[in-house]
Design a protein around this motif. Structure first.
Motif, PDB file in Angstrom:
ATOM      1  N   ILE A 435      10.832   9.278  25.678  1.00 15.86           N
ATOM      2  CA  ILE A 435      10.109   9.531  24.426  1.00 15.86           C
ATOM      3  C   ILE A 435      10.157   8.318  23.515  1.00 15.86           C
ATOM      4  O   ILE A 435      11.206   7.680  23.354  1.00 15.86           O
ATOM      5  CB  ILE A 435      10.705  10.760  23.705  1.00 15.86           C
ATOM      6  CG1 ILE A 435      10.484  12.027  24.532  1.00 15.86           C
ATOM      7  CG2 ILE A 435      10.126  10.922  22.296  1.00 15.86           C
ATOM      8  CD1 ILE A 435      11.186  13.254  24.005  1.00 15.86           C
ATOM      9  N   TYR A 436       9.007   7.987  22.927  1.00 15.80           N
ATOM     10  CA  TYR A 436       8.903   6.979  21.873  1.00 15.80           C
ATOM     11  C   TYR A 436       8.298   7.634  20.640  1.00 15.80           C
ATOM     12  O   TYR A 436       7.455   8.539  20.752  1.00 15.80           O
ATOM     13  CB  TYR A 436       7.980   5.829  22.288  1.00 15.80           C
ATOM     14  CG  TYR A 436       8.540   4.903  23.337  1.00 15.80           C
ATOM     15  CD1 TYR A 436       9.151   3.704  22.980  1.00 15.80           C
ATOM     16  CD2 TYR A 436       8.436   5.204  24.693  1.00 15.80           C
ATOM     17  CE1 TYR A 436       9.656   2.831  23.943  1.00 15.80           C
ATOM     18  CE2 TYR A 436       8.935   4.354  25.660  1.00 15.80           C
ATOM     19  CZ  TYR A 436       9.542   3.170  25.281  1.00 15.80           C
ATOM     20  OH  TYR A 436      10.041   2.320  26.238  1.00 15.80           O
ATOM     21  N   ILE A 437       8.689   7.158  19.467  1.00 17.05           N
ATOM     22  CA  ILE A 437       8.023   7.560  18.227  1.00 17.05           C
ATOM     23  C   ILE A 437       7.450   6.303  17.597  1.00 17.05           C
ATOM     24  O   ILE A 437       8.148   5.284  17.454  1.00 17.05           O
ATOM     25  CB  ILE A 437       8.990   8.257  17.248  1.00 17.05           C
ATOM     26  CG1 ILE A 437       9.632   9.486  17.912  1.00 17.05           C
ATOM     27  CG2 ILE A 437       8.236   8.685  15.986  1.00 17.05           C
ATOM     28  CD1 ILE A 437      10.599  10.243  17.013  1.00 17.05           C
ATOM     29  N   ARG A 447      13.173   5.327  20.060  1.00 20.32           N
ATOM     30  CA  ARG A 447      12.916   5.411  21.500  1.00 20.32           C
ATOM     31  C   ARG A 447      14.067   6.144  22.187  1.00 20.32           C
ATOM     32  O   ARG A 447      15.179   6.186  21.669  1.00 20.32           O
ATOM     33  CB  ARG A 447      12.737   4.020  22.112  1.00 20.32           C
ATOM     34  CG  ARG A 447      13.740   2.978  21.642  1.00 20.32           C
ATOM     35  CD  ARG A 447      13.662   1.699  22.441  1.00 20.32           C
ATOM     36  NE  ARG A 447      14.297   1.855  23.740  1.00 20.32           N
ATOM     37  CZ  ARG A 447      13.849   1.306  24.855  1.00 20.32           C
ATOM     38  NH1 ARG A 447      12.773   0.557  24.839  1.00 20.32           N
ATOM     39  NH2 ARG A 447      14.475   1.509  25.999  1.00 20.32           N
ATOM     40  N   ARG A 448      13.725   6.744  23.319  1.00 20.75           N
ATOM     41  CA  ARG A 448      14.693   7.433  24.169  1.00 20.75           C
ATOM     42  C   ARG A 448      15.459   8.530  23.416  1.00 20.75           C
ATOM     43  O   ARG A 448      16.683   8.636  23.501  1.00 20.75           O
ATOM     44  CB  ARG A 448      15.646   6.449  24.827  1.00 20.75           C
ATOM     45  CG  ARG A 448      14.953   5.362  25.644  1.00 20.75           C
ATOM     46  CD  ARG A 448      15.840   4.730  26.664  1.00 20.75           C
ATOM     47  NE  ARG A 448      16.094   5.650  27.765  1.00 20.75           N
ATOM     48  CZ  ARG A 448      15.271   5.871  28.801  1.00 20.75           C
ATOM     49  NH1 ARG A 448      14.118   5.212  28.879  1.00 20.75           N
ATOM     50  NH2 ARG A 448      15.583   6.729  29.741  1.00 20.75           N
ATOM     51  N   LEU A 449      14.705   9.339  22.669  1.00 17.70           N
ATOM     52  CA  LEU A 449      15.288  10.511  22.014  1.00 17.70           C
ATOM     53  C   LEU A 449      15.090  11.737  22.900  1.00 17.70           C
ATOM     54  O   LEU A 449      14.271  11.733  23.810  1.00 17.70           O
ATOM     55  CB  LEU A 449      14.596  10.770  20.674  1.00 17.70           C
ATOM     56  CG  LEU A 449      14.672   9.689  19.594  1.00 17.70           C
ATOM     57  CD1 LEU A 449      13.801  10.093  18.427  1.00 17.70           C
ATOM     58  CD2 LEU A 449      16.089   9.490  19.143  1.00 17.70           C
ATOM     59  N   GLY A 450      15.808  12.805  22.597  1.00 18.88           N
ATOM     60  CA  GLY A 450      15.513  14.099  23.184  1.00 18.88           C
ATOM     61  C   GLY A 450      14.465  14.806  22.337  1.00 18.88           C
ATOM     62  O   GLY A 450      14.281  14.472  21.149  1.00 18.88           O
ATOM     63  N   VAL A 451      13.758  15.771  22.901  1.00 19.94           N
ATOM     64  CA  VAL A 451      12.728  16.496  22.141  1.00 19.94           C
ATOM     65  C   VAL A 451      13.338  17.125  20.892  1.00 19.94           C
ATOM     66  O   VAL A 451      12.733  17.118  19.809  1.00 19.94           O
ATOM     67  CB  VAL A 451      12.064  17.573  23.025  1.00 19.94           C
ATOM     68  CG1 VAL A 451      11.129  18.455  22.197  1.00 19.94           C
ATOM     69  CG2 VAL A 451      11.293  16.928  24.163  1.00 19.94           C
ATOM     70  N   GLU A 452      14.561  17.636  21.028  1.00 18.55           N
ATOM     71  CA  GLU A 452      15.224  18.302  19.890  1.00 18.55           C
ATOM     72  C   GLU A 452      15.589  17.319  18.781  1.00 18.55           C
ATOM     73  O   GLU A 452      15.890  17.731  17.649  1.00 18.55           O
ATOM     74  CB  GLU A 452      16.483  19.033  20.356  1.00 18.55           C
ATOM     75  CG  GLU A 452      17.568  18.146  20.947  1.00 18.55           C
ATOM     76  CD  GLU A 452      17.346  17.750  22.402  1.00 18.55           C
ATOM     77  OE1 GLU A 452      18.220  17.050  22.956  1.00 18.55           O
ATOM     78  OE2 GLU A 452      16.309  18.146  22.979  1.00 18.55           O
ATOM     79  N   ASP A 453      15.547  16.008  19.073  1.00 14.30           N
ATOM     80  CA  ASP A 453      15.911  14.996  18.069  1.00 14.30           C
ATOM     81  C   ASP A 453      14.708  14.477  17.291  1.00 14.30           C
ATOM     82  O   ASP A 453      14.870  13.764  16.296  1.00 14.30           O
ATOM     83  CB  ASP A 453      16.600  13.800  18.754  1.00 14.30           C
ATOM     84  CG  ASP A 453      17.876  14.199  19.468  1.00 14.30           C
ATOM     85  OD1 ASP A 453      18.625  15.024  18.914  1.00 14.30           O
ATOM     86  OD2 ASP A 453      18.121  13.709  20.584  1.00 14.30           O
ATOM     87  N   ILE A 454      13.495  14.812  17.732  1.00 13.43           N
ATOM     88  CA  ILE A 454      12.290  14.225  17.140  1.00 13.43           C
ATOM     89  C   ILE A 454      12.134  14.625  15.675  1.00 13.43           C
ATOM     90  O   ILE A 454      11.977  13.773  14.794  1.00 13.43           O
ATOM     91  CB  ILE A 454      11.038  14.632  17.947  1.00 13.43           C
ATOM     92  CG1 ILE A 454      11.092  14.011  19.339  1.00 13.43           C
ATOM     93  CG2 ILE A 454       9.773  14.179  17.211  1.00 13.43           C
ATOM     94  CD1 ILE A 454       9.998  14.513  20.283  1.00 13.43           C
ATOM     95  N   GLU A 455      12.163  15.923  15.400  1.00 15.34           N
ATOM     96  CA  GLU A 455      11.954  16.375  14.014  1.00 15.34           C
ATOM     97  C   GLU A 455      13.068  15.885  13.082  1.00 15.34           C
ATOM     98  O   GLU A 455      12.764  15.368  11.993  1.00 15.34           O
ATOM     99  CB  GLU A 455      11.843  17.900  13.968  1.00 15.34           C
ATOM    100  CG  GLU A 455      11.490  18.414  12.575  1.00 15.34           C
ATOM    101  CD  GLU A 455      11.347  19.921  12.519  1.00 15.34           C
ATOM    102  OE1 GLU A 455      10.909  20.428  11.470  1.00 15.34           O
ATOM    103  OE2 GLU A 455      11.675  20.602  13.518  1.00 15.34           O
TER     104      GLU A 455
END
Length: 475
Positions: A435-437, A447-455
């Motif tokens: 994952i990248y934001i 970069r390289r986050l988990g989905v649960e870390d995005i918000e």
């Protein structure tokens, strides 16, 4: 002729003296064991490695010996039960003996022939005695307890100061100084009368390495170098790329000044290793910095050419994908129309989440429902989600999107693209999901986050941006 013969005889004595007897001989006797194998293990970093073994006889006696001297440092003797570790210091005195009882290793131990070990256990015995007195005093709840506490503290300090002064120059004193925290003088007070805690922190950090001898190669064979590196970079250094690289150069500079190859190598390796797969967003650039400045220039002595190749290749992948870099663009087959390409840079949004995945990946399947819920929550906040399948057939890709009801996301099939692409090399996708934001200008902000870390990340990031804008507008 007589002089020549005498000289030859002396040389023979030296030769056979060195080769005919042990260069190290450690005799031990341990109560409670009458058989089994003991292991003599040396430290390298915080790990221990077997150096020698010895069998215990029915009297509890055993001997470690070898023709080559041991490298100085902190060693552990592992007893047959593999539960008890008995610490010994190895210095120039490598012919010594000891006796101990595993029921009370500190109080029972007696050394002969090794001043450093005698001092090491003398110090521990005294300090433990005072600790026991402190506990007894605490449990007794006698009057004048505070005064007695103070007396004990003064006794400890008096013993410590005298011990350090009397035994200056010994390896024992060096180790105790290395493991001790810097003594902080009384801190100045701020205008409001409160103690300046920031001054205390800065003083502590500035003097953190004062007692560590980078020029003593024995320190690589103690646990203290790695422990100090860990504390310095985890607890005393701001976790941003600029701060970490600055402190990395500072520490490596001290190691280089010490001129001990193993210590230089260990410092460089430890720091580099911590940030190759960084646990904190935005610190991957530390690996690139360390690789370019120390590995690829030869400062880090590496004899294995494959290691250098791996570092060079990893830098090549990471460097264009670091935080604050604009992510490379690519167009991939659109789910909405097979004759259309979805481009990363074509997405118009304040923030964009890129989700590289495999339709057959278990973790990706677990993440898909969370991704859908996230899209429904964040779309109104100016966040777009774009998924790119990096492998699998087109049918598997379409089935994945339908199964998890991801049709409202921007979905791309990465095997049909606007250019040749190897996702592992071009986007550092060595595992899925990756994952990248991105921000509005397509700069990578995470970069390289988990989905649960995005918000949570976006909430913190947007708050930081708002605070920075508020500060700049108030100037």
């Amino acid at each position: 002729m007589k002089f020549t013969s005498t000289l030859f005889f002396l040389l023979l004595c030296v030769f056979y003296g060195v080769n005919g007897q042990s260069n190290y001989r450690i005799e031990g006797q341990v109560k409670n064991f009458k058989s089994g194998d003991c292991i003599l293990a040396n430290y390298y970093g915080t790990q221990i490695y077997a150096k020698d073994t010895a069998k215990i006889d029915p009297n509890g006696k055993f001997v470690f010996e070898g023709e080559k001297p041991l490298l100085g440092g902190v060693y552990e003797i592992v007893f047959p039960d593999r539960k008890n570790l008995f610490r010994v210091l190895i210095t120039d005195d490598q012919q010594f003996s000891f006796q101990c009882d595993t029921t009370d290793l500190i109080s029972s131990t007696k050394f002969s022939g090794s001043r450093d070990n005698e001092l090491f256990y003398q110090f521990q015995k005294f300090m433990r005695e005072k600790d026991n007195q402190y506990k007894q005093l605490k449990d007794s709840k006698l009057p004048e307890t505070d005064k007695r506490y103070k007396d004990l503290q003064e006794q400890r300090k008096a013993f410590y100061d005298k011990f350090m002064s009397d035994n200056e120059g010994t390896f024992t004193v060096k180790l105790f100084k290395t493991s001790a925290d810097p003594e902080i003088p009384p801190a100045p007070k701020k205008a409001n009368g409160k103690v300046d805690s920031l001054w205390m922190f800065n003083y502590y950090k500035a003097h953190f390495w004062d007692s560590f001898d980078f020029a003593d190669e024995r320190m690589i064979q103690t646990p203290f170098l790695e422990q100090k590196l860990k504390r310095y970079f985890q607890d005393l250094t701001i976790q941003s790329e600029d701060s970490i690289t600055k402190e990395a150069d500072f520490v490596v500079g001290k190691a280089i000044a010490g001129k001990k190859k193993d210590i230089i190598s260990y410092c460089i390796w430890y720091i580099t290793n911590q940030y190759e797969n960084a646990k904190i967003v935005g610190t991957e650039g530390v690996f690139v910095h360390m690789g370019e400045k120390y590995y690829l220039t030869g400062i880090m002595p590496v004899s294995d050419t494959s290691t250098l190749k791996n570092v060079r290749d990893r830098i090549k992948v990471l460097k264009p994908l670091l935080v604050n870099k604009v992510i490379p663009d690519i167009g991939v087959m659109s789910y909405r129309a097979a004759d259309r390409l979805e481009y990363i840079h074509g997405v118009k949004a304040d923030y964009q989440v890129l989700f590289f995945y495999s339709p057959t990946c278990g973790h990706c399947r677990e993440s898909a429902p969370k991704l859908k819920a996230l899209q429904e929550k964040l779309y109104s906040q100016g966040v777009e989600l774009m998924t790119i399948s990096v492998d699998g057939s087109e049918d598997e890709w379409r089935k994945f999107i339908k199964e998890f009801k991801l049709e409202n996301l921007i979905n791309g099939y990465g095997l049909v693209a606007s250019r040749q692409v190897v996702y592992r090399n071009d986007y550092d996708v060595f595992s899925t999901p990756t994952i990248y934001i991105l921000d509005k200008s397509k700069k990578i902000i995470a970069r390289r986050l988990g989905v649960e870390d995005i918000e949570p990340f976006l909430n913190v990031y947007k708050n930081q941006i708002a605070q920075e804008q508020k500060k700049s507008s108030s100037k």
